[in-house]
Design a protein around this motif. Structure first.
Motif, PDB file in Angstrom:
ATOM      1  N   GLU A 298       0.850  -1.185   0.000  1.00  0.00           N
ATOM      2  CA  GLU A 298       0.000   0.000   0.000  1.00  0.00           C
ATOM      3  C   GLU A 298       0.895   1.247   0.000  1.00  0.00           C
ATOM      4  OE1 GLU A 298      -3.330   1.826   2.947  1.00  0.00           O
ATOM      5  OE2 GLU A 298      -3.340  -0.332   2.627  1.00  0.00           O
ATOM      6  N   PRO A 299       0.597   2.231  -0.827  1.00  0.00           N
ATOM      7  CA  PRO A 299       1.441   3.429  -0.887  1.00  0.00           C
ATOM      8  C   PRO A 299       1.482   4.168   0.455  1.00  0.00           C
ATOM      9  CG  PRO A 299      -0.160   3.417  -2.674  1.00  0.00           C
ATOM     10  CD  PRO A 299      -0.507   2.287  -1.766  1.00  0.00           C
ATOM     11  N   PHE A 300       2.632   4.775   0.737  1.00  0.00           N
ATOM     12  CA  PHE A 300       2.802   5.550   1.961  1.00  0.00           C
ATOM     13  C   PHE A 300       1.983   6.835   1.888  1.00  0.00           C
ATOM     14  CE2 PHE A 300       5.142   8.758   4.450  1.00  0.00           C
ATOM     15  CZ  PHE A 300       5.098   8.158   5.692  1.00  0.00           C
ATOM     16  N   LEU A 301       1.965   7.453   0.719  1.00  0.00           N
ATOM     17  CA  LEU A 301       1.222   8.699   0.529  1.00  0.00           C
ATOM     18  C   LEU A 301      -0.166   8.415  -0.042  1.00  0.00           C
ATOM     19  CD1 LEU A 301       4.021  10.838  -1.173  1.00  0.00           C
ATOM     20  CD2 LEU A 301       3.354  10.880   1.228  1.00  0.00           C
ATOM     21  N   THR A 302      -1.123   9.260   0.318  1.00  0.00           N
ATOM     22  CA  THR A 302      -2.453   9.131  -0.260  1.00  0.00           C
ATOM     23  C   THR A 302      -2.398   9.600  -1.716  1.00  0.00           C
ATOM     24  OG1 THR A 302      -3.138  11.370   0.300  1.00  0.00           O
ATOM     25  CG2 THR A 302      -3.522   9.651   1.973  1.00  0.00           C
ATOM     26  N   GLU A 303      -3.425   9.310  -2.486  1.00  0.00           N
ATOM     27  CA  GLU A 303      -3.458   9.750  -3.888  1.00  0.00           C
ATOM     28  C   GLU A 303      -3.428  11.274  -3.982  1.00  0.00           C
ATOM     29  OE1 GLU A 303      -6.032   8.013  -6.766  1.00  0.00           O
ATOM     30  OE2 GLU A 303      -5.997   6.071  -5.753  1.00  0.00           O
ATOM     31  N   GLU A 304      -4.109  11.955  -3.043  1.00  0.00           N
ATOM     32  CA  GLU A 304      -4.104  13.418  -3.046  1.00  0.00           C
ATOM     33  C   GLU A 304      -2.699  13.954  -2.816  1.00  0.00           C
ATOM     34  OE1 GLU A 304      -6.235  11.681  -0.852  1.00  0.00           O
ATOM     35  OE2 GLU A 304      -7.898  11.727  -2.268  1.00  0.00           O
ATOM     36  N   GLN A 305      -1.960  13.339  -1.862  1.00  0.00           N
ATOM     37  CA  GLN A 305      -0.597  13.778  -1.585  1.00  0.00           C
ATOM     38  C   GLN A 305       0.307  13.517  -2.793  1.00  0.00           C
ATOM     39  OE1 GLN A 305      -0.166  11.339   1.917  1.00  0.00           O
ATOM     40  NE2 GLN A 305      -0.234  13.125   3.287  1.00  0.00           N
ATOM     41  N   GLN A 306       0.119  12.376  -3.441  1.00  0.00           N
ATOM     42  CA  GLN A 306       0.914  12.063  -4.630  1.00  0.00           C
ATOM     43  C   GLN A 306       0.657  13.086  -5.742  1.00  0.00           C
ATOM     44  OE1 GLN A 306       0.455   7.946  -5.902  1.00  0.00           O
ATOM     45  NE2 GLN A 306       0.427   7.256  -3.779  1.00  0.00           N
ATOM     46  N   GLU A 307      -0.604  13.446  -5.940  1.00  0.00           N
ATOM     47  CA  GLU A 307      -0.952  14.433  -6.959  1.00  0.00           C
ATOM     48  C   GLU A 307      -0.366  15.807  -6.615  1.00  0.00           C
ATOM     49  OE1 GLU A 307      -2.369  14.200  -9.996  1.00  0.00           O
ATOM     50  OE2 GLU A 307      -2.257  12.038  -9.659  1.00  0.00           O
ATOM     51  N   GLU A 308      -0.406  16.159  -5.341  1.00  0.00           N
ATOM     52  CA  GLU A 308       0.140  17.449  -4.912  1.00  0.00           C
ATOM     53  C   GLU A 308       1.645  17.508  -5.186  1.00  0.00           C
ATOM     54  OE1 GLU A 308       0.701  20.087  -0.816  1.00  0.00           O
ATOM     55  OE2 GLU A 308      -0.658  18.371  -0.820  1.00  0.00           O
ATOM     56  N   ILE A 309       2.364  16.437  -4.857  1.00  0.00           N
ATOM     57  CA  ILE A 309       3.808  16.403  -5.101  1.00  0.00           C
ATOM     58  C   ILE A 309       4.088  16.438  -6.601  1.00  0.00           C
ATOM     59  CG2 ILE A 309       5.855  14.920  -4.944  1.00  0.00           C
ATOM     60  CD1 ILE A 309       4.851  14.113  -2.156  1.00  0.00           C
ATOM     61  N   LYS A 310       3.316  15.687  -7.356  1.00  0.00           N
ATOM     62  CA  LYS A 310       3.493  15.681  -8.811  1.00  0.00           C
ATOM     63  C   LYS A 310       3.305  17.086  -9.376  1.00  0.00           C
ATOM     64  CE  LYS A 310       1.548  13.529 -12.953  1.00  0.00           C
ATOM     65  NZ  LYS A 310       0.516  12.588 -13.448  1.00  0.00           N
ATOM     66  N   HIS A 311       2.263  17.774  -8.905  1.00  0.00           N
ATOM     67  CA  HIS A 311       1.994  19.137  -9.354  1.00  0.00           C
ATOM     68  C   HIS A 311       3.151  20.063  -8.984  1.00  0.00           C
ATOM     69  CE1 HIS A 311      -0.215  22.744 -10.363  1.00  0.00           C
ATOM     70  NE2 HIS A 311       0.055  23.230  -9.150  1.00  0.00           N
ATOM     71  N   LEU A 312       3.651  19.954  -7.749  1.00  0.00           N
ATOM     72  CA  LEU A 312       4.767  20.798  -7.320  1.00  0.00           C
ATOM     73  C   LEU A 312       6.017  20.546  -8.158  1.00  0.00           C
ATOM     74  CD1 LEU A 312       4.445  20.702  -3.426  1.00  0.00           C
ATOM     75  CD2 LEU A 312       4.084  22.668  -4.921  1.00  0.00           C
ATOM     76  N   VAL A 313       6.323  19.292  -8.413  1.00  0.00           N
ATOM     77  CA  VAL A 313       7.519  18.949  -9.178  1.00  0.00           C
ATOM     78  C   VAL A 313       7.428  19.473 -10.611  1.00  0.00           C
ATOM     79  CG1 VAL A 313       8.780  16.988 -10.187  1.00  0.00           C
ATOM     80  CG2 VAL A 313       8.145  16.949  -7.779  1.00  0.00           C
ATOM     81  N   LEU A 314       6.233  19.381 -11.182  1.00  0.00           N
ATOM     82  CA  LEU A 314       6.079  19.787 -12.577  1.00  0.00           C
ATOM     83  C   LEU A 314       5.936  21.295 -12.773  1.00  0.00           C
ATOM     84  CD1 LEU A 314       3.661  16.976 -13.816  1.00  0.00           C
ATOM     85  CD2 LEU A 314       6.108  17.194 -14.289  1.00  0.00           C
ATOM     86  N   THR A 315       5.495  22.018 -11.757  1.00  0.00           N
ATOM     87  CA  THR A 315       5.176  23.434 -11.965  1.00  0.00           C
ATOM     88  C   THR A 315       6.034  24.419 -11.186  1.00  0.00           C
ATOM     89  OG1 THR A 315       3.491  23.382 -10.227  1.00  0.00           O
ATOM     90  CG2 THR A 315       2.767  22.901 -12.484  1.00  0.00           C
ATOM     91  N   THR A 316       6.853  23.954 -10.249  1.00  0.00           N
ATOM     92  CA  THR A 316       7.660  24.892  -9.462  1.00  0.00           C
ATOM     93  C   THR A 316       9.122  24.476  -9.440  1.00  0.00           C
ATOM     94  OG1 THR A 316       7.247  23.674  -7.407  1.00  0.00           O
ATOM     95  CG2 THR A 316       5.736  25.478  -7.917  1.00  0.00           C
ATOM     96  N   THR A 317       9.954  25.415  -9.010  1.00  0.00           N
ATOM     97  CA  THR A 317      11.380  25.130  -8.840  1.00  0.00           C
ATOM     98  C   THR A 317      11.675  25.099  -7.346  1.00  0.00           C
ATOM     99  OG1 THR A 317      12.012  27.457  -8.807  1.00  0.00           O
ATOM    100  CG2 THR A 317      11.920  26.362 -10.972  1.00  0.00           C
ATOM    101  N   PRO A 318      12.782  24.507  -6.951  1.00  0.00           N
ATOM    102  CA  PRO A 318      13.136  24.513  -5.526  1.00  0.00           C
ATOM    103  C   PRO A 318      13.258  25.931  -4.955  1.00  0.00           C
ATOM    104  CG  PRO A 318      14.456  22.894  -6.677  1.00  0.00           C
ATOM    105  CD  PRO A 318      13.683  23.651  -7.715  1.00  0.00           C
ATOM    106  N   ALA A 319      13.768  26.859  -5.760  1.00  0.00           N
ATOM    107  CA  ALA A 319      13.911  28.239  -5.297  1.00  0.00           C
ATOM    108  C   ALA A 319      12.544  28.866  -4.999  1.00  0.00           C
ATOM    109  CB  ALA A 319      14.658  29.061  -6.332  1.00  0.00           C
ATOM    110  N   GLU A 320      11.549  28.582  -5.810  1.00  0.00           N
ATOM    111  CA  GLU A 320      10.204  29.115  -5.584  1.00  0.00           C
ATOM    112  C   GLU A 320       9.591  28.580  -4.291  1.00  0.00           C
ATOM    113  OE1 GLU A 320       8.654  29.762 -10.179  1.00  0.00           O
ATOM    114  OE2 GLU A 320       8.289  27.848  -9.177  1.00  0.00           O
TER     115      GLU A 320
END
Length: 130
Positions: A84-106
């Motif tokens: 079973e995944p450690f993160l919920t589907e919502e958390q996975q989607e949130e991380i995916k969105h952050l990785v695809l749309t932001t930079t570490p500096a932001e």
């Protein structure tokens, strides 16, 4: 010992099975088709087992699957559902969105923390800390 028999070839010939073998990328599934083809060609189960490097009971099982349900059943594999995944589907989607749309500096992370620092946030092993 009883000889293995293909009771229903489902329209397959050894030649057609050989062509099918060549199309299969997965080595284990290709091995199953090869075992059935060799039995169909008249080889004994123990000889087929030696040729495809499995035990004779496995060859018998492959022939049984083929006899019951054609190539489709022979190539069907059930896999365990997995962990079973450690993160919920919502958390996975949130991380995916952050990785695809932001930079570490932001996000307020400097290059050193994003690149060379492997410690988790809240850890005492950060650069410059102790």
């Amino acid at each position: 010992m009883k000889r293995l028999n293909i009771t229903d070839n489902h329209g397959w010939t050894p030649r057609k099975l050989r062509k099918q073998e060549r199309k299969i990328k997965n080595a284990q599934l290709r091995q199953r088709v090869m075992a059935v083809r060799l039995v169909m060609e008249g080889y004994l189960g123990k000889d087929v087992a030696s040729m495809v490097n499995v035990c004779r009971q496995t060859v018998s099982h492959y022939v049984s699957l083929f006899n019951e349900g054609d190539l489709e059943l022979l190539l069907h594999r059930d896999f365990a559902p997995g962990r079973e995944p450690f993160l919920t589907e919502e958390q996975q989607e949130e991380i995916k969105h952050l990785v695809l749309t932001t930079t570490p500096a932001e996000l307020g992370w400097d290059i050193a923390s994003a690149d060379s620092q492997r410690a988790l946030p809240g850890s005492s092993h950060r650069l410059g800390a102790g």
